[in-house]
Design an enzyme around this catalytic site. Sequence first.
Site, PDB file in Angstrom:
ATOM      1  N   ASP A  46      30.018  51.329  37.519  1.00  0.00           N
ATOM      2  CA  ASP A  46      28.691  51.896  37.817  1.00  0.00           C
ATOM      3  C   ASP A  46      28.724  52.943  38.931  1.00  0.00           C
ATOM      4  O   ASP A  46      27.955  52.875  39.893  1.00  0.00           O
ATOM      5  CB  ASP A  46      27.717  50.778  38.198  1.00  0.00           C
ATOM      6  CG  ASP A  46      27.834  49.563  37.315  1.00  0.00           C
ATOM      7  OD1 ASP A  46      28.106  49.734  36.111  1.00  0.00           O
ATOM      8  OD2 ASP A  46      27.656  48.440  37.810  1.00  0.00           O
ATOM      9  N   GLU A 226      21.109  50.638  29.385  1.00  0.00           N
ATOM     10  CA  GLU A 226      21.042  50.430  30.829  1.00  0.00           C
ATOM     11  C   GLU A 226      21.631  51.646  31.536  1.00  0.00           C
ATOM     12  O   GLU A 226      21.954  52.660  30.911  1.00  0.00           O
ATOM     13  CB  GLU A 226      21.797  49.164  31.223  1.00  0.00           C
ATOM     14  CG  GLU A 226      23.259  49.167  30.843  1.00  0.00           C
ATOM     15  CD  GLU A 226      23.954  47.846  31.127  1.00  0.00           C
ATOM     16  OE1 GLU A 226      23.270  46.857  31.429  1.00  0.00           O
ATOM     17  OE2 GLU A 226      25.197  47.804  31.039  1.00  0.00           O
TER      18      GLU A 226
END
Length: 344
Positions: A46, A226
Site C-alpha cells: 500500500d 479498494e
Amino acid sequence: MRLDRRTLLGAGGALAAGTLLRGPAAAGATPPLNAGLTGYLTGLHDPVIIREGETYHVFGSGGWNGRPGPSWRISRDLKTWTDNGMPFGIPDWAKRAIPQAESVWAPDIHFVDGLYRLYYSVSTGGSMRSVTGLATSPTLDRHAPGYGWTDHGLVVETAPGSGYNAIDSNFFRDADGQDWLLFGSYWGGLKLIALDRATGKRRAGDTALHALAYRPAPEGADNPIEGGFLFRHQDYVYLFASFDYCCRKLASNYYVAAGRARSVLGPFVDKKGRSMMDGYAETVLIERPWGGTRWRGPGHCGLMHDGARDLIVYHAYDAEHDAAPTLRLAVLSWDAEGWPVALS
C-alpha cells in the site's frame, strides 16, 4: 471468512517488461524506473510517494520488521531506497478503539498548507470496525528543526453494519479549494467525505457520504475494490482503484484500473462512459499473462506530480524471491485521449 489483503496483512505481516498495459517505448528511451530499483524494496504494501527537497519518501502499511507503525523508506534518485524507520506507532486512541490491532495500515501523505498530512488507518483483518486518523509534521527530514509528528486523532470510523469500511484513505483538494477524503474497501465500495480545510478533519455538520465506485458481485460473494487514489490531470479528476485479490502471494491477481470525471463527485467513467459504480474502469497496471510473470498482483497505488512528469508507486509480489511484497515504481504517461499509461 473471506481471505483478503487485510486478513493476511494483519497476520503477517511493477512489473517486468511485457507485463503491463503500456504504450510503445521510443528507441533509446530512458530505461524504466523499475529496472533500476535497488536497496530496501521488500516488506511493502500500500505505498504512497512524496518528495521534499531532493529526497523522495515512500510510506506504506506497517507490521514489518517488528514495527507496528507505517513503513518509511527514502531515496534521492528514485533508484536506491533505504530504511527510514517509522514516523510513529499505533496511537493510543486508535489502540483503545481497536484493541486487537497490530499495525497501522495504508498511509496517505500530502503537503497541505505548510504541513505534511499523513492520514492512516487502524483495523483488523476482515473487519468493518476501523478508524482513520491524521498526523502532521512540518518536515519529513528527521534532522531538520521542528521535525516531529503531531497526532490529531480520529477523522472517520466504521463499525459492523456500517456497510462500508474506513480504511485506505486518500486526501484530495479540488479546483475550488475544497478538501475531501476518499476511503473504502470491499463491502459498499469507495466513499468520499468533505473535510474542513483548516483542521483536515470532517467538516462540521456535513454528514454527506458520496459513493464514487463499487464492485458488484453475486449475492454473498466478495466485491473486491479498494485502495482508491484521486489524481488531477488537465481538466479531469481520475479515480485509481485496486481490483481483485491482494496478499495471496503468487496467486494474487490484484490490478489497478481508473476512471475519470469532471468533478471529484463523479460520475467516474471508463472510455465507453460506463460508471465505476457498476464496476467499470480502464486498466492501468495488470499482470499479463496472469500467473506467468515475475511480478504478481500489482496494486494499491499512490501517485504524485514530480515536476513535468507523473509517478505511480505500487506493490507487487516477486516470484523470484519467495513472493515478497516489493516496491515498484513507474512513470505515468497519458495517451492522446488523456488516459493513464504506466511506463514500466
